[in-house]
Design an enzyme around this catalytic site. Structure first.
Site, PDB file in Angstrom:
ATOM      1  CG  ASP A   1      -1.855   1.159   1.266  1.00 11.22           C
ATOM      2  OD1 ASP A   1      -2.959   0.996   0.710  1.00 11.22           O
ATOM      3  OD2 ASP A   1      -1.503   2.239   1.788  1.00 11.22           O
TER       4      ASP A   1
ATOM      5  CE  LYS B   1      -3.740   4.725   0.669  1.00  7.75           C
ATOM      6  NZ  LYS B   1      -2.302   4.468   0.878  1.00  7.75           N
TER       7      LYS B   1
ATOM      8  CE1 TYR C   1       0.417   7.548   2.791  1.00 12.53           C
ATOM      9  CE2 TYR C   1       0.981   5.328   2.114  1.00 12.53           C
ATOM     10  CZ  TYR C   1       0.114   6.206   2.725  1.00 12.53           C
ATOM     11  OH  TYR C   1      -1.046   5.720   3.270  1.00 12.53           O
TER      12      TYR C   1
ATOM     13  CG  HIS D   1      -4.422   9.855   0.524  1.00 11.70           C
ATOM     14  ND1 HIS D   1      -3.076   9.743   0.259  1.00 11.70           N
ATOM     15  CD2 HIS D   1      -4.577   9.442   1.805  1.00 11.70           C
ATOM     16  CE1 HIS D   1      -2.454   9.272   1.335  1.00 11.70           C
ATOM     17  NE2 HIS D   1      -3.345   9.092   2.286  1.00 11.70           N
TER      18      HIS D   1
END
Ligand code: A2P
Length: 283
Positions: A48, A78, A53, A111
């Site tokens: 994931d 996302k 990120y 997200h």
């Protein structure tokens, strides 16, 4: 739930491994490549990541280095908060795929439902984003599509124009933070609940009741929390950068918590903090 290769089945029939490797706060570059590679070597088949990120490149690199076939690893990313709306979403998806350097994605999520940049028109922005998600899905570029951090009112707004119901809602779910209303509503719409921060970003390790339960079952606190997540029917996404912990977090298929202990852990209200309110976040 007998082994790490167990899956949940999404509403469109796609199978998703029942534990995923979380990569929030895993630094792009050596750290992320090494952690994700280790995870795959130890048996994880579900990673994931997210544009937010900043480590999509390393995730792609780690999958290639692992030697495991692309189709044997489930990859989620996302859409970041600045990119809501139809056109921006299409461009952002292309960027994600360039960074991952992959031909297709297994799951793409919005997200956050209500980023600060779209606070005055989030419904419209999400409707545009979802139209783009549906097109990418129908074109075969994404195998499944879903949401993250969506509450009931955000989902209801999205469903007004959606022609495909989201297959997943990924939210914060950990001991004492069970978001029952969101879980119940998402399930009523056929979504699988993915649990981010299943270890409360490390906060569960200081909870005395978790310590006692770990001793009772002869397991670690992390294993009790991940097992609890599975028994609640969530799909946990534990994160670690340490190989021994990455391994430990998968060893949760050979014991079972009693129903009363599952309830006890759910009832540790707020012991590991609560999720943020998506309508007031500042990003
Ligand atoms: P680290 O990455 O240094 O191993 P969450 O999955 O809820 O986001 O929690 C992640 C946090 O929990 C990280 O700080 C991670 O640290 C730590 N962690 C992950 N697995 C374990 C484990 N098995 N034992 C102790 N700490 C862990």
């Amino acid at each position: 739930m007998k082994s790490v290769t167990d899956t949940y089945t999404l509403s469109n029939g796609v199978k998703i491994p029942s534990i995923g490797f979380g990569t929030w706060q895993v630094e792009n570059g050596t750290q992320a490549v090494s952690a994700v590679r280790t995870a795959i070597e130890l048996g994880y088949r579900h990673i994931d990541t997210a544009e937010g990120y900043g480590n999509e490149e390393s995730v792609g690199e780690a999958v290639r280095q692992s030697g495991v076939k692309r189709e044997d690893v489930f990859i989620t990313s996302k859409l970041w908060n600045s990119e809501h709306g139809y056109k921006r979403t299409l461009a952002a998806f292309d960027k994600t795929m360039r960074k991952l350097d992959m031909e297709y994605l297994d799951l793409f999520l919005i997200h956050w439902p209500n980023p600060i940049a779209f606070r005055n028109n989030w419904q419209e922005a999400n409707a545009g984003t979802w139209k783009a998600f549906e097109e990418l899905y129908k074109a075969g570029r994404i195998r499944s599509i879903g949401l993250s951090n969506f509450h009931r009112h955000h989902i209801e707004a999205l469903l007004k124009t959606a022609t495909i119901t989201p297959m997943v809602n990924q939210i914060r779910l950990c001991p004492g933070d069970t978001q029952d209303e969101v879980v119940d509503y998402s399930r009523s719409q056929g979504m699988i609940l993915e649990a981010y921060s299943p270890l409360g970003v490390g906060r569960i390790f200081a909870i005395p009741e978790m310590r006692e339960l770990a001793a009772k079952y002869g397991r670690t606190i992390a294993q009790v929390a991940i097992r609890w997540s599975l028994q609640r029917g969530y799909l946990p996404l534990p994160k670690s950068t340490h190989p021994a912990r990455i391994k430990e977090n998968l060893q949760v298929f050979d014991f079972e918590l009693t129903d009363s202990d599952v309830r006890l852990i759910a009832d540790l209200k707020g012991a590991a903090g609560y999720s943020s309110d998506p309508d007031t976040i500042t990003h």
